[in-house]
Scaffold this motif. Structure first.
Motif, PDB file in Angstrom:
ATOM      1  N   SER A 372     -16.356  56.764  10.660  1.00 29.57           N
ATOM      2  CA  SER A 372     -16.533  56.371   9.265  1.00 29.57           C
ATOM      3  C   SER A 372     -17.748  55.456   9.120  1.00 29.57           C
ATOM      4  O   SER A 372     -17.840  54.422   9.796  1.00 29.57           O
ATOM      5  CB  SER A 372     -15.283  55.650   8.768  1.00 29.57           C
ATOM      6  OG  SER A 372     -15.449  55.219   7.437  1.00 29.57           O
ATOM      7  N   ARG A 389     -18.319  55.677   1.317  1.00 30.77           N
ATOM      8  CA  ARG A 389     -17.812  55.704   2.689  1.00 30.77           C
ATOM      9  C   ARG A 389     -17.613  57.162   3.056  1.00 30.77           C
ATOM     10  O   ARG A 389     -16.975  57.915   2.318  1.00 30.77           O
ATOM     11  CB  ARG A 389     -16.498  54.938   2.804  1.00 30.77           C
ATOM     12  CG  ARG A 389     -16.636  53.434   2.624  1.00 30.77           C
ATOM     13  CD  ARG A 389     -15.269  52.762   2.704  1.00 30.77           C
ATOM     14  NE  ARG A 389     -15.355  51.317   2.697  1.00 30.77           N
ATOM     15  CZ  ARG A 389     -15.431  50.569   1.605  1.00 30.77           C
ATOM     16  NH1 ARG A 389     -15.442  51.162   0.410  1.00 30.77           N
ATOM     17  NH2 ARG A 389     -15.500  49.257   1.686  1.00 30.77           N
ATOM     18  N   THR A 391     -17.315  60.210   6.506  1.00 29.68           N
ATOM     19  CA  THR A 391     -16.981  60.445   7.917  1.00 29.68           C
ATOM     20  C   THR A 391     -17.876  61.526   8.492  1.00 29.68           C
ATOM     21  O   THR A 391     -18.088  62.574   7.856  1.00 29.68           O
ATOM     22  CB  THR A 391     -15.506  60.869   8.053  1.00 29.68           C
ATOM     23  OG1 THR A 391     -14.678  59.835   7.520  1.00 29.68           O
ATOM     24  CG2 THR A 391     -15.141  61.100   9.508  1.00 29.68           C
TER      25      THR A 391
END
Length: 435
Positions: A372, A389, A391
């Protein structure tokens, strides 16, 4: 006036008539061995000048007690072992004898050992019995048995020791313990000064020499893979890297030479396996061309290596241990962590910036997937703000689109979580300004 000494750095204020050791924490202390209890706060090290101990190792700045001297006149402790479930129980390997403390170093008693001359090089626990220890020593007596060595065994946590009758014409140096059918199997390397080279095994009854002679090189270190004891590594002392790291996948019956990534390395020695990833390993050595100390990293079970850390010229690493990565070297005890590398690229169209982000291990160049990351944006006249955010995918990549006027700045930060915290440190990308 300052001078480097066996203990590190010393200071004189009277033209060299008297000197005071300037040891700050555990820097500037030549460190030979590291032992950590199950309580990760308790760490003992064997060093030039004596033992050192901390009970708050996981703090940002641990507090060390140093020197702890098992006896009067001790100048060096080469090997140390601490009982896993009792950080106050410690066994120290010294020149000519072994000492034990059961109260955190407050008092010491000599263990009962056969007479030997020289120093204990390593103390290694049994893989099957918590009370059994093995110790390897090098005999440096100038009178008898010059540069011979031996192996000792204790079945009572180091109180009493017996001789295992290692071939007496050899200089033993490195020791590792494997498991076979519920029994210990010892691997002992022949070090500098021996009249032959190679590795001997001991099955509890007899010593047997492996067929491999390791290109005639002296053995510095032996590592048995914790999850598969058939996999063994041997690092050797050499003027070049040719044949200085060997790997066996059949408990020493056959060996292969590992050279990938080690083409300019020599003096290969200490090794460590990452506790949560057995394919991730670390290896200490020096660069041939510059003589700088190096630590290498492998993420494929030791098949190939990349430079992980570059130290000082003539620096040598005596011990590596993974809890994070702890290294003991000529300058002291250091905790080292891997760096990530974030590549941040972009193009802008119709007031939108498309950011292409890749996360890799900075040493090995392996992609780091399922991590992340935080993407930050700074508009002129404003502060940095998190805009997303995201990943990384299986290729270690993220694609993000965001509004971006000219002169808008972006950066990406990876803060390792969970198991990654022991291996990696925080990584920040370069600043990217939209033109």
């Amino acid at each position: 006036m300052y001078s480097n000494t066996g203990l590190g750095v010393a200071k004189s204020e009277n033209g060299g008539t008297t000197w005071v050791d300037q040891v700050d924490g555990m820097t500037a202390v030549q460190t030979f061995d590291i032992a950590q209890a199950n309580d990760k706060n308790i760490v003992w090290i064997g060093a030039n000048g004596g033992l050192a101990k901390t009970t708050n190792f996981t703090d940002t700045v641990p507090t060390w007690e140093y020197p702890i001297l098992p006896d009067v006149g001790i100048s060096s402790v080469q090997a140390v072992w601490v009982k896993p479930n009792n950080g106050n129980y410690v066994v120290a390997g010294l020149s000519d004898y072994i000492s034990i403390s059961t109260n955190g170093g407050a008092t010491w008693n000599h263990a009962s050992t056969p007479a030997f001359f020289g120093r204990i090089e390593e103390i290694v626990p049994s893989s099957v019995d918590s009370q059994t220890l093995y110790a390897v020593y090098t005999n440096t007596s100038l009178i008898d048995d010059y540069y011979n060595g031996g192996v000792l065994k204790s079945i009572d946590s180091g109180v009493n020791w017996t001789e295992l009758n290692f071939p007496t014409t050899l200089a033993s140096s490195a020791l590792a313990v494997a498991t076979n059918d519920g029994h210990d199997v010892l691997y002992v390397g022949i070090g500098s000064g021996g009249n032959e080279t190679g590795v001997y095994t001991y099955n509890g009854t007899n010593w047997e020499k492996l067929d491999e002679d390791f290109n005639g090189l002296y053995v510095n270190n032996i590592l048995v893979q914790p999850e598969d004891n058939n996999i063994i590594f041997v690092s050797c002392e050499a003027a070049s890297t040719i044949g200085s790291l060997f790997k066996s996948t059949d408990a020493g019956a056959t060996w292969m030479v590992i050279t990938a990534g080690l083409t300019d390395a020599n003096h290969l020695g200490a090794m460590a396996v990452q506790s949560d990833k057995n394919d991730t390993m670390y290896l200490a050595g020096q660069e041939s061309s510059s003589n700088q100390g190096l630590i290498y990293k492998s993420t494929d079970g030791g098949e190939s290596w990349s430079t992980y850390y570059t130290g000082l010229k003539q620096e040598f690493y005596y011990a590596l241990q993974f809890d994070g990565l702890i290294s003991g070297n000529d300058r002291g005890l250091f905790s080292l962590k891997s760096l990530g590398k974030i590549t941040l690229k972009s193009y802008r169209q119709n007031g939108q910036a498309t950011l292409r982000i890749t996360l890799r291990d900075a040493a090995t160049r392996d992609v780091l997937s399922d991590r992340s990351l935080k993407i930050y944006r700074k508009v002129s006249g404003q502060t940095w703000k998190i805009i997303k955010r995201a990943t990384t995918n299986k290729r270690g990549r993220i694609v993000v689109r965001a509004a971006a006027a000219k002169k808008t700045k972006f950066k990406v930060i990876w803060q390792p979580q969970s198991a990654d915290q022991a291996e990696y440190t925080k990584t920040t990308s370069r600043l990217l300004t939209i033109d």
